[in-house]
Design a protein around this motif. Sequence first.
Motif, PDB file in Angstrom:
ATOM      1  N   GLU A  94       0.822  -1.203   0.000  1.00  0.00           N
ATOM      2  CA  GLU A  94       0.000   0.000   0.000  1.00  0.00           C
ATOM      3  C   GLU A  94       0.859   1.257   0.000  1.00  0.00           C
ATOM      4  OE1 GLU A  94      -2.135  -3.418   1.421  1.00  0.00           O
ATOM      5  OE2 GLU A  94      -0.374  -2.426   2.275  1.00  0.00           O
ATOM      6  N   GLY A  95       0.282   2.352  -0.535  1.00  0.00           N
ATOM      7  CA  GLY A  95       0.972   3.628  -0.577  1.00  0.00           C
ATOM      8  C   GLY A  95       0.881   4.371   0.744  1.00  0.00           C
ATOM      9  N   GLY A  96       1.581   5.500   0.817  1.00  0.00           N
ATOM     10  CA  GLY A  96       1.655   6.258   2.051  1.00  0.00           C
ATOM     11  C   GLY A  96       0.323   6.818   2.494  1.00  0.00           C
ATOM     12  N   GLY A  97      -0.501   7.303   1.548  1.00  0.00           N
ATOM     13  CA  GLY A  97      -1.785   7.876   1.919  1.00  0.00           C
ATOM     14  C   GLY A  97      -2.706   6.857   2.550  1.00  0.00           C
ATOM     15  N   LEU A  98      -2.804   5.675   1.965  1.00  0.00           N
ATOM     16  CA  LEU A  98      -3.664   4.636   2.510  1.00  0.00           C
ATOM     17  C   LEU A  98      -3.150   4.154   3.859  1.00  0.00           C
ATOM     18  CD1 LEU A  98      -6.088   2.800   2.215  1.00  0.00           C
ATOM     19  CD2 LEU A  98      -4.668   1.206   0.880  1.00  0.00           C
ATOM     20  N   ARG A  99      -1.850   4.003   3.977  1.00  0.00           N
ATOM     21  CA  ARG A  99      -1.279   3.580   5.260  1.00  0.00           C
ATOM     22  C   ARG A  99      -1.597   4.593   6.365  1.00  0.00           C
ATOM     23  NH1 ARG A  99       4.857   1.213   4.862  1.00  0.00           N
ATOM     24  NH2 ARG A  99       4.753   0.259   2.805  1.00  0.00           N
ATOM     25  N   ALA A 100      -1.485   5.874   6.025  1.00  0.00           N
ATOM     26  CA  ALA A 100      -1.755   6.912   7.027  1.00  0.00           C
ATOM     27  C   ALA A 100      -3.207   6.863   7.487  1.00  0.00           C
ATOM     28  CB  ALA A 100      -1.422   8.289   6.456  1.00  0.00           C
ATOM     29  N   VAL A 101      -4.129   6.678   6.541  1.00  0.00           N
ATOM     30  CA  VAL A 101      -5.550   6.605   6.889  1.00  0.00           C
ATOM     31  C   VAL A 101      -5.824   5.386   7.761  1.00  0.00           C
ATOM     32  CG1 VAL A 101      -7.870   6.299   5.960  1.00  0.00           C
ATOM     33  CG2 VAL A 101      -6.293   7.892   4.863  1.00  0.00           C
ATOM     34  N   VAL A 102      -5.246   4.251   7.397  1.00  0.00           N
ATOM     35  CA  VAL A 102      -5.456   3.028   8.170  1.00  0.00           C
ATOM     36  C   VAL A 102      -4.840   3.164   9.562  1.00  0.00           C
ATOM     37  CG1 VAL A 102      -4.868   0.585   8.295  1.00  0.00           C
ATOM     38  CG2 VAL A 102      -5.659   1.569   6.135  1.00  0.00           C
ATOM     39  N   TYR A 103      -3.675   3.782   9.633  1.00  0.00           N
ATOM     40  CA  TYR A 103      -3.030   4.009  10.928  1.00  0.00           C
ATOM     41  C   TYR A 103      -3.940   4.846  11.836  1.00  0.00           C
ATOM     42  CZ  TYR A 103       0.553   5.421  14.299  1.00  0.00           C
ATOM     43  OH  TYR A 103       1.268   5.640  15.450  1.00  0.00           O
ATOM     44  N   LEU A 104      -4.452   5.928  11.280  1.00  0.00           N
ATOM     45  CA  LEU A 104      -5.342   6.789  12.060  1.00  0.00           C
ATOM     46  C   LEU A 104      -6.611   6.040  12.459  1.00  0.00           C
ATOM     47  CD1 LEU A 104      -5.645   9.662  13.149  1.00  0.00           C
ATOM     48  CD2 LEU A 104      -6.768  10.283  11.011  1.00  0.00           C
ATOM     49  N   GLY A 105      -7.101   5.191  11.573  1.00  0.00           N
ATOM     50  CA  GLY A 105      -8.289   4.409  11.889  1.00  0.00           C
ATOM     51  C   GLY A 105      -8.057   3.439  13.037  1.00  0.00           C
ATOM     52  N   GLY A 106      -6.881   2.815  13.067  1.00  0.00           N
ATOM     53  CA  GLY A 106      -6.574   1.898  14.163  1.00  0.00           C
ATOM     54  C   GLY A 106      -6.558   2.596  15.509  1.00  0.00           C
ATOM     55  N   ALA A 107      -5.959   3.792  15.565  1.00  0.00           N
ATOM     56  CA  ALA A 107      -5.937   4.550  16.815  1.00  0.00           C
ATOM     57  C   ALA A 107      -7.337   5.037  17.182  1.00  0.00           C
ATOM     58  CB  ALA A 107      -4.980   5.727  16.689  1.00  0.00           C
ATOM     59  N   CYS A 108      -8.096   5.460  16.186  1.00  0.00           N
ATOM     60  CA  CYS A 108      -9.452   5.949  16.451  1.00  0.00           C
ATOM     61  C   CYS A 108     -10.372   4.835  16.948  1.00  0.00           C
ATOM     62  CB  CYS A 108     -10.038   6.597  15.198  1.00  0.00           C
ATOM     63  SG  CYS A 108      -9.303   8.197  14.793  1.00  0.00           S
ATOM     64  N   TRP A 109     -10.083   3.591  16.561  1.00  0.00           N
ATOM     65  CA  TRP A 109     -10.883   2.479  17.057  1.00  0.00           C
ATOM     66  C   TRP A 109     -10.741   2.363  18.578  1.00  0.00           C
ATOM     67  CZ3 TRP A 109     -14.787  -0.522  16.901  1.00  0.00           C
ATOM     68  CH2 TRP A 109     -14.819  -1.741  17.583  1.00  0.00           C
ATOM     69  N   LEU A 110      -9.505   2.443  19.087  1.00  0.00           N
ATOM     70  CA  LEU A 110      -9.328   2.399  20.532  1.00  0.00           C
ATOM     71  C   LEU A 110      -9.948   3.628  21.194  1.00  0.00           C
ATOM     72  CD1 LEU A 110      -7.992   0.905  22.953  1.00  0.00           C
ATOM     73  CD2 LEU A 110      -6.110   2.505  22.707  1.00  0.00           C
ATOM     74  N   LEU A 111      -9.815   4.793  20.560  1.00  0.00           N
ATOM     75  CA  LEU A 111     -10.410   5.997  21.119  1.00  0.00           C
ATOM     76  C   LEU A 111     -11.930   5.868  21.177  1.00  0.00           C
ATOM     77  CD1 LEU A 111     -10.131   8.860  22.172  1.00  0.00           C
ATOM     78  CD2 LEU A 111     -10.084   9.674  19.811  1.00  0.00           C
ATOM     79  N   ALA A 112     -12.520   5.253  20.151  1.00  0.00           N
ATOM     80  CA  ALA A 112     -13.969   5.042  20.158  1.00  0.00           C
ATOM     81  C   ALA A 112     -14.377   4.118  21.308  1.00  0.00           C
ATOM     82  CB  ALA A 112     -14.421   4.465  18.822  1.00  0.00           C
TER      83      ALA A 112
END
Length: 651
Positions: free
Chosen positions: A142-160
């Motif tokens: 995967e490219g950098g943009g998709l990785r960044a979005v997925v990374y943020l999503g993983g952290a947001c899952w715990l925050l949720a």
Amino acid sequence: MSFALPPWLAHALRAQRGPIPWNAVVRGALSAGPILLVAVLADRTSLGVVAAIAAMLAGINDRPGSRRVSVKRIGVPALAGAVGMFLGTTAGEHIGAVPLTVLLTLVGLVAGGVSAVGPVASGAGTQLLVASAIGAGMPLPEGGGLRAVVYLGGACWLLALRLVLPTPGALVGDFRFDGEREAVAEVYEAVAALLDAVGSENATARRVALTAALDHAQDALTGPRLRRYASSAAERRLHAQYAAALPLAEAATALAWAEEAVPGRASAGPRRLAVAVRENTHTGPLPAPARSAPALRALDDALLRAAEAFDRGRGGDLHKRRLTVRGVLRSVFGAGGREYGLRVALCFGASVAVAQALHHSHWYGEHQHWYWLPATTVFLVKPDLGPLVSRVLCRAAGTVLGALVFAGFALVLPRPEGLIALVAVSGALIPVATRHFAAQTAVVTVLVLALVMVGGEPQASAGRITETLLACAIVLIVGHLPMPGQRGGGVRSRLAAASGAAEAYLTHVLRETERPVPRELARPVLRQTARPVPRGAASVVRDTPTDDARARRWTLRREAYRALAEARTAIALAAAELPALARHSEGSDEIVAVLEGIVDTTTACAVHLDDSGRLAPEQVKRLTELLHELGRLDEGRGRVGVRLPDVPLAG
């Protein structure tokens, strides 16, 4: 003859204590493991690894506190990590080894300087560096943009999970409150404990505990919000209850300064207020303390105002200054930020250079991931995570233990389901393991090795141990190299902030409230002002301060005590370094002790001025002695290794 361990070794063996945070354990079990399971079932394992790493790092930041605080504590570092993931991935795909090393070194310089701002900024700097190293060193499709979005999503899952799942205390009153209510109640408990300790040798420790409780409650209530002010009646009531505790804390501090024992019933009122906060009920009748001294009269008045505030619940000022852009820049480019940034940049850049050299020489063999070395260096070089040698010892021991444990599990667990279960268990253990750096390292090592094996990498325990020991050597060498400028910048910057806050508080009490300034204090406090000191000022009686003046005073007092607590923490960490580094901060504890005496005496002066309109002779004498003592320490700053700012307090 008793034997005492050296400070650097004693710190490495010390662990935090407290009850197991079962709610955080549940969140940890539901974070990285389920994310990885969903990704494997969807045949997007590589993205699942990235999201699980983000959830793991967010779990490290999932500390006790309110939901509002968790939004900032987890969300801001996650955003920085997403930026680092994009930057590292893009750079790793398009530039060579040398430019990549230079770029990541500059990222280390920025992240290190920003980390000097505070704990949240430090967490953001950590994730920025770790994610940039992983992005550059982990070969994924995967490219950098998709990785960044997925990374943020993983952290947001715990925050949720943090925002949605109930926590102990959240079912009393409004569901949105969990840590806030308990934090405010602890303030009243700390006030009562200080009143019980007045006149005893435990008074100083109780006052420090009261400062910590006020800091914690203030942070819990001032988290990010959609609206500027409290939007519900329950929240306004909680704010009013916190604000009502400030005059009680002020009166209790004044009584502790006077060192005169108070009646036992004096602490009963604050304890009843603590129960009312926890149970979200009315206070009921409060016992009236004696009114034989100014501080006791102030305590009685504060109890009456607290009872009224509890009944009306119209909200209250949280008495916390907003962080300004100028203040942030001062922290980043000040002595502490410069030293912090330079050390992080050198260590991170050196580790990237070594890792690149080993990678291109095929030292890794079939293991193509070179990010472990610089990512390990990030956690070792962060001064706010503990003294340098303590971090190195704990990291080495934790990595060896975690790698050996994982090697045993890897032999018997089925793949990938067994490894996914291991990730979930490790995520659940992180909230408990954060009490000791070695335990945290061991759990994180198991989790990361399981993640990369699920992602397709062979078992790599031996390589991780070798890379960790190499990172330890790099940090030890670079951390003890001579640095340009004066060492101990972190301690000096905290001392400067504490000195400035104490000066502002003292100046306000003696001048901005239109109070008289005794002749003995005129020069040290007012030497940079053009306003003349009136004759016979020490005997002039003024009107009582306005509510705005009191609010300003409480804000400055809170800021002074918070700055002193931060300076104490920085000094304690510096004192636990090896002697070669610890000597740069010798004598700093003496300066903080004098500043604490000035702030305590100023609080006693404020209470006495409210009562009689004039300073007591013993207060004038004590302030004069403390100011002269501070001036003496300032003159000997070459000896103590700390340079105080040229402020009126040090005159």
